[in-house]
Design an enzyme around this catalytic site. Structure first.
Site, PDB file in Angstrom:
ATOM      1  N   GLU A 118       2.577   2.160 -14.334  1.00 51.00           N
ATOM      2  CA  GLU A 118       3.046   1.279 -13.256  1.00 51.00           C
ATOM      3  C   GLU A 118       2.868  -0.171 -13.686  1.00 51.00           C
ATOM      4  O   GLU A 118       2.194  -0.462 -14.683  1.00 51.00           O
ATOM      5  CB  GLU A 118       2.304   1.577 -11.947  1.00 51.00           C
ATOM      6  CG  GLU A 118       2.691   2.940 -11.377  1.00 51.00           C
ATOM      7  CD  GLU A 118       2.171   3.185  -9.965  1.00 51.00           C
ATOM      8  OE1 GLU A 118       1.453   2.339  -9.429  1.00 51.00           O
ATOM      9  OE2 GLU A 118       2.500   4.257  -9.423  1.00 51.00           O
ATOM     10  N   HIS A 233       5.424  -5.374  -1.316  1.00 48.93           N
ATOM     11  CA  HIS A 233       5.968  -4.533  -2.385  1.00 48.93           C
ATOM     12  C   HIS A 233       7.398  -4.976  -2.630  1.00 48.93           C
ATOM     13  O   HIS A 233       8.165  -5.147  -1.675  1.00 48.93           O
ATOM     14  CB  HIS A 233       5.934  -3.054  -1.963  1.00 48.93           C
ATOM     15  CG  HIS A 233       6.047  -2.133  -3.134  1.00 48.93           C
ATOM     16  ND1 HIS A 233       7.211  -2.001  -3.849  1.00 48.93           N
ATOM     17  CD2 HIS A 233       5.139  -1.317  -3.727  1.00 48.93           C
ATOM     18  CE1 HIS A 233       7.014  -1.135  -4.828  1.00 48.93           C
ATOM     19  NE2 HIS A 233       5.772  -0.704  -4.780  1.00 48.93           N
ATOM     20  N   ARG A 278       2.995  -7.338  -9.161  1.00 45.39           N
ATOM     21  CA  ARG A 278       3.784  -7.208  -7.936  1.00 45.39           C
ATOM     22  C   ARG A 278       4.161  -8.527  -7.289  1.00 45.39           C
ATOM     23  O   ARG A 278       5.265  -8.697  -6.786  1.00 45.39           O
ATOM     24  CB  ARG A 278       2.979  -6.425  -6.912  1.00 45.39           C
ATOM     25  CG  ARG A 278       3.364  -4.996  -6.935  1.00 45.39           C
ATOM     26  CD  ARG A 278       2.666  -4.214  -5.895  1.00 45.39           C
ATOM     27  NE  ARG A 278       2.769  -2.831  -6.339  1.00 45.39           N
ATOM     28  CZ  ARG A 278       2.164  -1.826  -5.782  1.00 45.39           C
ATOM     29  NH1 ARG A 278       1.393  -2.015  -4.739  1.00 45.39           N
ATOM     30  NH2 ARG A 278       2.326  -0.618  -6.239  1.00 45.39           N
ATOM     31  N   HIS A 337       3.040  -4.376   2.296  1.00 48.53           N
ATOM     32  CA  HIS A 337       2.665  -3.060   1.760  1.00 48.53           C
ATOM     33  C   HIS A 337       1.162  -2.808   1.767  1.00 48.53           C
ATOM     34  O   HIS A 337       0.719  -1.687   2.028  1.00 48.53           O
ATOM     35  CB  HIS A 337       3.194  -2.961   0.331  1.00 48.53           C
ATOM     36  CG  HIS A 337       2.935  -1.652  -0.332  1.00 48.53           C
ATOM     37  ND1 HIS A 337       3.432  -0.463   0.153  1.00 48.53           N
ATOM     38  CD2 HIS A 337       2.225  -1.331  -1.448  1.00 48.53           C
ATOM     39  CE1 HIS A 337       3.046   0.535  -0.646  1.00 48.53           C
ATOM     40  NE2 HIS A 337       2.307   0.028  -1.608  1.00 48.53           N
ATOM     41  N   ARG A 372      -3.407  -6.887  -5.734  1.00 52.92           N
ATOM     42  CA  ARG A 372      -3.886  -5.559  -6.155  1.00 52.92           C
ATOM     43  C   ARG A 372      -3.054  -5.017  -7.313  1.00 52.92           C
ATOM     44  O   ARG A 372      -1.819  -5.059  -7.287  1.00 52.92           O
ATOM     45  CB  ARG A 372      -3.771  -4.585  -4.983  1.00 52.92           C
ATOM     46  CG  ARG A 372      -4.086  -3.152  -5.349  1.00 52.92           C
ATOM     47  CD  ARG A 372      -3.884  -2.226  -4.182  1.00 52.92           C
ATOM     48  NE  ARG A 372      -2.496  -2.132  -3.797  1.00 52.92           N
ATOM     49  CZ  ARG A 372      -1.810  -0.989  -3.713  1.00 52.92           C
ATOM     50  NH1 ARG A 372      -2.397   0.152  -3.995  1.00 52.92           N
ATOM     51  NH2 ARG A 372      -0.553  -0.987  -3.331  1.00 52.92           N
TER      52      ARG A 372
HETATM   53  C1  FAD Z   1       4.175   4.171   1.328  1.00 56.69           C
HETATM   54  C2  FAD Z   1       2.870   3.861   0.668  1.00 56.69           C
HETATM   55  C3  FAD Z   1       2.663   4.219  -0.658  1.00 56.69           C
HETATM   56  C4  FAD Z   1       1.449   3.927  -1.278  1.00 56.69           C
HETATM   57  N1  FAD Z   1       1.239   4.351  -2.576  1.00 56.69           N
HETATM   58  C5  FAD Z   1       0.014   4.152  -3.135  1.00 56.69           C
HETATM   59  C6  FAD Z   1      -0.284   4.692  -4.425  1.00 56.69           C
HETATM   60  O1  FAD Z   1       0.530   5.364  -5.029  1.00 56.69           O
HETATM   61  N2  FAD Z   1      -1.509   4.458  -4.939  1.00 56.69           N
HETATM   62  C7  FAD Z   1      -2.466   3.722  -4.290  1.00 56.69           C
HETATM   63  O2  FAD Z   1      -3.561   3.526  -4.817  1.00 56.69           O
HETATM   64  N3  FAD Z   1      -2.210   3.224  -3.059  1.00 56.69           N
HETATM   65  C8  FAD Z   1      -1.008   3.435  -2.477  1.00 56.69           C
HETATM   66  N4  FAD Z   1      -0.759   2.935  -1.214  1.00 56.69           N
HETATM   67  C9  FAD Z   1      -1.872   2.301  -0.498  1.00 56.69           C
HETATM   68  C10 FAD Z   1      -2.847   3.378  -0.045  1.00 56.69           C
HETATM   69  O3  FAD Z   1      -2.120   4.501   0.382  1.00 56.69           O
HETATM   70  C11 FAD Z   1      -3.743   2.885   1.085  1.00 56.69           C
HETATM   71  O4  FAD Z   1      -4.346   1.679   0.719  1.00 56.69           O
HETATM   72  C12 FAD Z   1      -4.834   3.913   1.367  1.00 56.69           C
HETATM   73  O5  FAD Z   1      -4.264   5.181   1.590  1.00 56.69           O
HETATM   74  C13 FAD Z   1      -5.640   3.508   2.581  1.00 56.69           C
HETATM   75  O6  FAD Z   1      -6.496   4.569   2.909  1.00 56.69           O
HETATM   76  P1  FAD Z   1      -7.441   4.432   4.153  1.00 56.69           P
HETATM   77  O7  FAD Z   1      -8.192   5.706   4.256  1.00 56.69           O
HETATM   78  O8  FAD Z   1      -8.196   3.170   4.048  1.00 56.69           O
HETATM   79  O9  FAD Z   1      -6.440   4.251   5.398  1.00 56.69           O
HETATM   80  P2  FAD Z   1      -5.333   5.233   5.976  1.00 56.69           P
HETATM   81  O10 FAD Z   1      -4.986   6.305   5.035  1.00 56.69           O
HETATM   82  O11 FAD Z   1      -4.215   4.393   6.488  1.00 56.69           O
HETATM   83  O12 FAD Z   1      -6.062   5.914   7.214  1.00 56.69           O
HETATM   84  C14 FAD Z   1      -6.436   5.163   8.351  1.00 56.69           C
HETATM   85  C15 FAD Z   1      -6.806   6.106   9.463  1.00 56.69           C
HETATM   86  O13 FAD Z   1      -7.438   5.383  10.502  1.00 56.69           O
HETATM   87  C16 FAD Z   1      -6.944   5.842  11.766  1.00 56.69           C
HETATM   88  N5  FAD Z   1      -7.195   4.778  12.725  1.00 56.69           N
HETATM   89  C17 FAD Z   1      -6.797   3.487  12.668  1.00 56.69           C
HETATM   90  N6  FAD Z   1      -7.289   2.788  13.711  1.00 56.69           N
HETATM   91  C18 FAD Z   1      -8.012   3.677  14.441  1.00 56.69           C
HETATM   92  C19 FAD Z   1      -8.783   3.559  15.647  1.00 56.69           C
HETATM   93  N7  FAD Z   1      -8.910   2.388  16.281  1.00 56.69           N
HETATM   94  N8  FAD Z   1      -9.387   4.662  16.132  1.00 56.69           N
HETATM   95  C20 FAD Z   1      -9.277   5.873  15.502  1.00 56.69           C
HETATM   96  N9  FAD Z   1      -8.578   6.017  14.357  1.00 56.69           N
HETATM   97  C21 FAD Z   1      -7.963   4.938  13.827  1.00 56.69           C
HETATM   98  C22 FAD Z   1      -5.493   6.171  11.473  1.00 56.69           C
HETATM   99  O14 FAD Z   1      -4.937   7.024  12.439  1.00 56.69           O
HETATM  100  C23 FAD Z   1      -5.655   6.847  10.107  1.00 56.69           C
HETATM  101  O15 FAD Z   1      -6.061   8.183  10.270  1.00 56.69           O
HETATM  102  C24 FAD Z   1       0.443   3.225  -0.584  1.00 56.69           C
HETATM  103  C25 FAD Z   1       0.656   2.852   0.750  1.00 56.69           C
HETATM  104  C26 FAD Z   1       1.851   3.178   1.380  1.00 56.69           C
HETATM  105  C27 FAD Z   1       2.050   2.783   2.812  1.00 56.69           C
END
Ligand code: FAD
Length: 513
Positions: A118, A233, A278, A337, A372
């Site tokens: 990437e 992105h 990016r 993103h 990032r």
């Molecule tokens: C389309 C896309 C593609 C991506 N591709 C990549 C990749 O290939 N590689 C990479 O490293 N990163 C990638 N990213 C970034 C990465 O996916 C995210 O940074 C990472 O998944 C975040 O994980 P997280 O557990 O912090 O949050 P999330 O996976 O977003 O989970 C957050 C959770 O918190 C819950 N929540 C939020 N507020 C509350 C509340 N007040 N009360 C109860 N629950 C709540 C939500 O419902 C959810 O379950 C991508 C992002 C996107 C959108």
């Protein structure tokens, strides 16, 4: 739910069911823990949507030192080098842990991990699964592991609305259930609520990723860091669908070109071309669009006919709008993103508020700096979740303090979205940021449905105003150059409100900033 929630009081509470929350819960086992998620596990989390994969130096030609160098270079002088070093050096082990847990990563016929390339990575080091279905597969395995761990109590369909803090320490969480508000007494809370894309008109994030965890932390008085660094992105599928479907950088890693309506590769003269960091690619695309061009990804030659096989999720998103990538150009434009900033934490996830930790996209560890490096965020979440769990487990038991639950309005970012999209996009300027800060202050003070999104927007706008330079993803047209010294930024909600009040009463920018 059969368990009476009152019986669960006192446990550590993890808010968020993405990769960060689930992994933290698994590492805390066998300590009983309560995991709250607004949506069913695996749904409405960015984690499940991740396409590219996880970065780790696993190739024979690779080394954590090279991964670190690429991370620091992309971060444009703002990474916390020590934090970045610890995270990238721990990445290969975290991938092995995931594989042991049952994640089916893509492998060669000989059984070795297939490694993708990437942007801004000097080596092939992106571990992926199901082609572009990496997040879905990692989440499948994590959800299965969590569901079969009896000490993890999961409550889905509930929303954390406020942290209660007394004398600088967390005493509980106010949670909205379908039956009404519930106060959960606990002295240990981990925020794992993900990103902020739902605060923007154009984003690749689930709509529910609207910075609610940041609002919880900000209102609890936590110090927030590097908020102005919001990643756009460069290649979201340009069309009416919201959130915008992402076209992963891995597609450019496999040779796809960015062209305009004349077929010109307008990035050919830029160092790194399509695989430049990016922020550079996003600005180039933004500028080309602003100059009146249209911009497309051309995958017809490379990856060519194999496209749909390598990138089935993206091929399906294209097909839904009548595009056959093997034959047609794919229209793209930048979209919000990822958030590099967040709640300021140390590597154990400890925030400035006692009893409050943060992990995943909401946390600002210092790994990403101003920009990032692709696929470093899932890696950061899985690596740091272990250290967060260790820190929570090592902190003295604190069952919090019972309190009476009260209703708080559900939050809705629709009034805030246009304001932030206007002033905190790929390009910013002081006038736009000032105007937005002034508009957000009354929304915040009205304590209605826009109050929390406005609070988050306000700390962003003030942080962006205070950074009078351009660096990484933060580009100020009125301060287009680097400052002489790179400094990470810190802010609290109180400080942002004070600045916005002064701004509202003062016509001149200089008096405040
Ligand atoms: C389309 C896309 C593609 C991506 N591709 C990549 C990749 O290939 N590689 C990479 O490293 N990163 C990638 N990213 C970034 C990465 O996916 C995210 O940074 C990472 O998944 C975040 O994980 P997280 O557990 O912090 O949050 P999330 O996976 O977003 O989970 C957050 C959770 O918190 C819950 N929540 C939020 N507020 C509350 C509340 N007040 N009360 C109860 N629950 C709540 C939500 O419902 C959810 O379950 C991508 C992002 C996107 C959108």
């Amino acid at each position: 739910m059969s368990t009476d929630v009152r019986d669960l009081a006192g446990r550590p509470v993890i808010i968020g069911g993405g990769i960060a929350g689930l992994t933290t819960a698994l590492h805390l086992a066998p300590e009983p823990v309560l995991l709250l998620s607004r949506s069913p596990l695996g749904a409405d989390a960015s984690s499940a949507w991740a396409q590219g994969g996880l970065a780790a130096s696993l190739g024979e030609d690779d080394d954590p030192a090279l991964h670190l160098a690429d991370t620091l270079a992309a971060g444009d002088g703002l990474c916390d080098a020590q934090a970045a070093r610890r995270i990238v050096y721990a990445a290969p082990t975290a991938i092995e842990d995931l594989a042991r847990l049952g994640v089916r990563f893509d492998r060669t016929p000989a059984g070795a991990l297939r490694l993708g390339l990437e942007a801004a990575h000097s080596r092939r080091r992106i571990v992926h699964a199901g082609g572009d279905g990496s997040g879905r597969e990692v989440m499948r395995a994590l959800v299965a592991a969590v569901r079969s761990t009896p000490t993890i109590e999961v409550i889905e369909g509930v929303e954390a609305r406020r942290l209660v803090v007394e004398d600088g320490r967390v005493t509980g969480v106010l949670v909205s259930f379908s039956t009404g508000p519930v106060f959960l007494a606990t002295g240990r809370v981990v925020l794992a609520t993900g990103g902020i894309g739902g605060l923007f008109l154009d984003s690749t994030n689930p709509l529910g990723s609207c910075g609610q965890g940041l609002a919880l932390a900000a209102r609890a008085g936590a110090v927030l860091a590097d908020l102005e660094f919001i990643q756009f992105h460069p290649t979201a599928l340009d069309g009416p669908r919201r959130p915008m479907p992402l076209i992963s950088e891995a597609v450019r890693g496999e040779g796809a070109a960015l062209v305009d309506e004349t077929g010109r590769r307008f990035l050919a003269g830029v160092r790194g071309a399509e695989l430049a960091p990016r922020d550079i690619v996003a600005r180039a695309v933004w500028k080309h669009l602003a100059d009146g061009h249209r911009v497309f990804l051309d995958v017809r030659e490379r990856p060519g006919a194999a496209f749909a096989q390598h990138f089935p999720t993206i091929a399906s998103a294209c097909s839904k709008v009548g595009i056959d990538p093997a034959r047609d150009l794919i229209p793209i434009r930048p979209a919000q993103h990822y958030h590099m900033g967040g709640v300021a934490v140390d590597l154990g996830g400890r925030t400035s508020v006692q009893g409050l930790w943060a992990c995943g996209e909401i946390a600002s560890t210092g790994l990403h700096g101003a920009n990032r490096l692709a696929s470093n965020s899932l890696t950061e979440a899985v690596v740091c979740a272990r250290w967060v769990a260790e820190s929570v487990a090592a902190s003295p038991y604190d069952g919090g303090k019972p309190a009476v639950a009260h209703d708080l309005p559900a939050q809705d970012p629709k009034l805030v979205r246009p304001l932030l999209s206007h002033c905190l996009g790929v390009m910013r300027d002081g006038e736009g940021l000032k105007e937005t800060a002034r508009a957000l202050l009354p929304l915040l003070q009205r304590h209605g449905a826009a109050s929390d999104p406005a609070a988050v927007g306000l700390v962003f706008a003030v942080a962006a105003l205070l950074r009078r330079e351009s660096r990484g993803a933060h580009f100020r047209t009125d301060f287009p150059h680097h400052a002489a010294v790179a400094r990470r930024s810190q802010i609290t909600l109180d400080a942002a409100i004070a600045a916005a009040r002064e701004l509202a009463s003062s016509p001149t920018l200089e008096s405040v900033f």
